[in-house]
Scaffold this motif. Structure first.
Motif, short mmCIF file in Angstrom:
data_model
loop_
_atom_site.label_atom_id
_atom_site.label_comp_id
_atom_site.label_asym_id
_atom_site.label_seq_id
_atom_site.Cartn_x
_atom_site.Cartn_y
_atom_site.Cartn_z
N LYS A 167 0.83 -1.21 0.00
CA LYS A 167 0.00 0.00 0.00
C LYS A 167 0.87 1.26 0.00
CE LYS A 167 -4.04 -2.13 2.17
NZ LYS A 167 -4.89 -2.21 3.38
N ARG A 170 1.96 1.77 -3.45
CA ARG A 170 0.86 2.30 -4.24
C ARG A 170 0.74 3.82 -4.02
NH1 ARG A 170 -4.14 1.51 -7.10
NH2 ARG A 170 -4.80 3.64 -7.36
N THR A 171 0.88 4.24 -2.76
CA THR A 171 0.82 5.67 -2.47
C THR A 171 1.94 6.42 -3.18
OG1 THR A 171 -0.16 5.23 -0.29
CG2 THR A 171 0.85 7.39 -0.62
N CYS A 173 3.45 5.48 -5.90
CA CYS A 173 3.15 5.47 -7.33
C CYS A 173 2.12 6.54 -7.69
CB CYS A 173 2.63 4.08 -7.75
SG CYS A 173 3.93 2.82 -7.81
N GLU A 174 1.13 6.74 -6.81
CA GLU A 174 0.14 7.79 -7.07
C GLU A 174 0.80 9.16 -7.10
OE1 GLU A 174 -2.92 7.43 -4.17
OE2 GLU A 174 -4.03 5.94 -5.30
N LEU A 180 1.24 0.60 -10.94
CA LEU A 180 1.85 -0.43 -10.10
C LEU A 180 1.46 -1.80 -10.62
CD1 LEU A 180 3.42 -1.22 -7.52
CD2 LEU A 180 1.23 -1.14 -6.29
N GLY A 198 -4.34 -2.21 -4.55
CA GLY A 198 -4.42 -1.12 -5.52
C GLY A 198 -3.56 -1.28 -6.75
N ALA A 199 -2.96 -2.47 -6.94
CA ALA A 199 -2.16 -2.69 -8.16
C ALA A 199 -3.09 -2.71 -9.37
CB ALA A 199 -1.40 -4.01 -8.06
N GLN A 200 -2.66 -2.05 -10.43
CA GLN A 200 -3.48 -2.03 -11.65
C GLN A 200 -3.14 -3.18 -12.59
OE1 GLN A 200 -1.58 0.70 -10.75
NE2 GLN A 200 -2.95 2.43 -10.42
N GLU A 239 -6.19 2.89 -15.29
CA GLU A 239 -6.56 1.55 -14.90
C GLU A 239 -7.26 0.78 -16.03
OE1 GLU A 239 -8.71 1.47 -11.25
OE2 GLU A 239 -7.51 3.05 -10.33
N ARG A 391 -4.36 5.38 4.29
CA ARG A 391 -3.65 5.84 3.09
C ARG A 391 -2.79 7.07 3.41
NH1 ARG A 391 -3.75 8.86 -1.61
NH2 ARG A 391 -5.35 10.28 -0.85
#
Length: 545
Positions: A167, A170-171, A173-174, A180, A198-200, A239, A391
């Motif tokens: 996670k 993922r943060t 990467c955002e 991700l 949250g991996a795409q 996504e 998050r």
């Protein structure tokens, strides 16, 4: 004498979009039948560069139109710079650089970082996309990862057992505007965990093992689509990006027809200029209908396909799914089935988005959101707020978590009736929602209890609005109590610890008379009374003591 190339074979493994279940790219993997060419390539930059060129040529022989992922060691890039032979091989094969992602892999130890960053910059200038491979199981420094600013981060599946790490990535990467992916996915449980984190994108033997012939279909567990993903106000178009069928804008109608008839899954072709910018969009059904009409082939086969295309509809890679729907709606009913081209900051096509994918995902999002709303106020419940708290903790943010309730609410209900009590709660919810701005999130966790998550800048205006409001129920005056805990980076580990810090503040606020507000800081003793007064009995006891 046999050379090392005689014993080298290449296999292809699909990269899968977890939102659509479709194949978005093929990673090309070298499989030497004798010797250890890969170990030599790690030490020999020229050999590694030759392997990358050979990988592209192997893909061309398989006549795949999917985007490609080509592996290169970080040390190779630092030694060779921009890999000009790879660029020449891609162009010579009739492919475009932005259809190729360079997977930069470890080891990074002893690799000159400045030289590596310069090489990555040169690749980007040529049009290639960059992936940071082997993250989590390799030695890539976190600072170097952020400096690289890759288009994609590939995370090792072993980290799925450490959800906080995934996670957190993922943060990151955002923040970087990066996708991700999780690689090495072997089980349905890992697939579901990747989706929850949250991996795409993902790849691994669960979907399809590496094969000498590129697959056209993969297995994606149905549970992956129903897995609980991160709470977001609107999914990003990133996504849902599918590979685009691209041809140069000079292509003839005959070339487009050959591509469409040879690829039944392709719904349309984008004609792009030399820089990869979409110029015309050719819709499959309309194009083939024109070609199949009387004299159609004779009239159009050798003419530019652009004459049978339409102006492309495009959105930026940072657009939300709702913005894509706006583009579709503006295009007229005749083009609702057309793909929408997704472009990067330079206007180059990175793929297409399909209306069906977006509608399905947005429908599921709305159903999930509706199921989690409180029926009285239509505000989200505690899960949405606590998920956002986690998050922000993972992102190292400073935030304020507040709890609000109506004082003596049971007496309000008993004296004014439950209908008046319900209307009071709705009024409190409406004011909180109306006052919330920016990143502030409001949740109704049941009864007369509300949670508010805000940045420090938005805290005072929101508190003033709710505490100064003249609340009443059935003509009876009512006050509210507010308790706030400020959480700085590293002060709490998750939403449970934040809630534990909030509990004594809530008790302190309820002990005050009138509209009250108590504020404390996670990890620090004591609290500050910002509104409210000690009850008269409490003051008398203190004086007597």
């Amino acid at each position: 004498m046999r050379s090392w190339t005689d014993s080298l074979r290449f296999v292809f493994q699909p990269v899968v979009n977890l939102a659509t279940g479709g194949i978005v790219a093929l990673e090309i993997l070298a499989r030497p039948e004798a010797g250890d060419v890969l170990a030599e390539a790690r030490r020999d930059a020229e050999l590694d560069g030759t392997l990358a060129v050979s990988a592209v040529r192997a893909a061309v022989r398989k006549e795949t139109t999917l985007p490609l992922h080509v592996n290169v060691f970080a040390g190779t890039l630092a030694d060779l710079g921009g890999l000009t032979p790879l660029h020449d091989a891609v162009r010579g094969a009739g492919r475009l650089p932005w259809e190729v992602t360079v997977d930069v892999g470890p080891p990074y130890t002893h690799v000159p970082q400045h030289a590596l960053l310069e090489a990555v910059g040169a690749l980007r200038e040529q049009g290639f996309r960059i992936s940071a491979d082997g993250v989590g199981d390799g030695d890539v420094p976190l600072r170097l990862l952020t400096d690289l600013g890759p288009d994609l981060v590939k995370l090792d599946a072993s980290l799925l057992a450490r959800s906080a790490a995934v996670k957190s990535m993922r943060t990151l990467c955002e923040e970087l505007g990066t996708l991700l992916a999780v690689e090495g996915v072997e089980t349905e449980g890992q697939c579901a965990a990747a989706h929850r984190a949250g991996a795409q994108l993902a790849q691994g033997n669960l979907f399809a093992p590496p094969a000498r012939v590129p697959v056209t279909d993969v297995y994606v567990p149905p549970a992956a689509f129903g897995a609980e993903g991160p709470t977001r106000s609107g999914p990003s178009v990133r996504e849902f990006v599918r590979p685009a069928a691209l041809l140069p804008d000079s292509a003839s109608a005959g070339q487009v027809r050959a591509l469409l008839t040879g690829s039944p899954d392709v719904s349309g072709v984008l004609l792009v200029d030399r820089d990869g910018v979409p110029v015309r969009s050719v819709h499959r059904s309309r194009f083939l209908l024109s070609m199949s009409g009387r004299y159609g082939h004779a009239l159009y086969a050798d003419r530019p396909a652009a004459k049978l295309g339409d102006a492309p509809r495009t959105v930026g890679i940072d657009a939300t799914a709702w913005e894509v729907l706006d583009v579709v709606a503006d295009g007229g009913r005749a083009r609702t089935s057309d793909d929408v081209a997704v472009v990067d900051a330079y206007g180059r096509c990175v793929g297409v988005a399909r209306l069906a994918d977006l509608v399905r995902a947005l429908s599921e999002t709305r159903v999930e959101e509706a199921a989690g709303l409180n029926p009285l106020t239509r505000l989200p419940g505690s899960d949405a707020i606590t998920g956002e708290v986690d998050r922000r903790i993972a992102g190292g943010w400073t935030f304020a978590l507040s709890w609000l309730d109506v004082d003596h609410f049971k007496q309000v209900n008993d004296g004014a009736g439950f209908a008046a009590g319900d209307e009071l709660i709705r009024s409190v919810g409406r004011l909180l929602q109306r006052t919330a701005s920016g990143s502030t999130r409001v949740g109704h966790i049941g009864g007369d209890d509300f949670l508010v998550l805000a940045d420090l800048e938005g805290l005072d205006p929101l508190a003033a609005s709710v505490l100064d409001a003249p609340w009443s129920a059935g003509g009876l005056p009512v006050t509210v109590s507010l308790a706030t805990v400020v959480c700085g980076p590293g002060s709490v580990v998750d939403h449970r610890e934040a809630a534990a810090c909030l509990a004594p503040l809530k008790k302190a606020a309820k002990a005050l008379s009138g509209a009250s507000w108590v504020l404390g800081r996670a990890g620090a003793p004591g609290h500050e009374v910002r509104r409210g007064a000690e009850p008269a009995s409490g003051r008398a006891e203190c004086a007597a003591g």
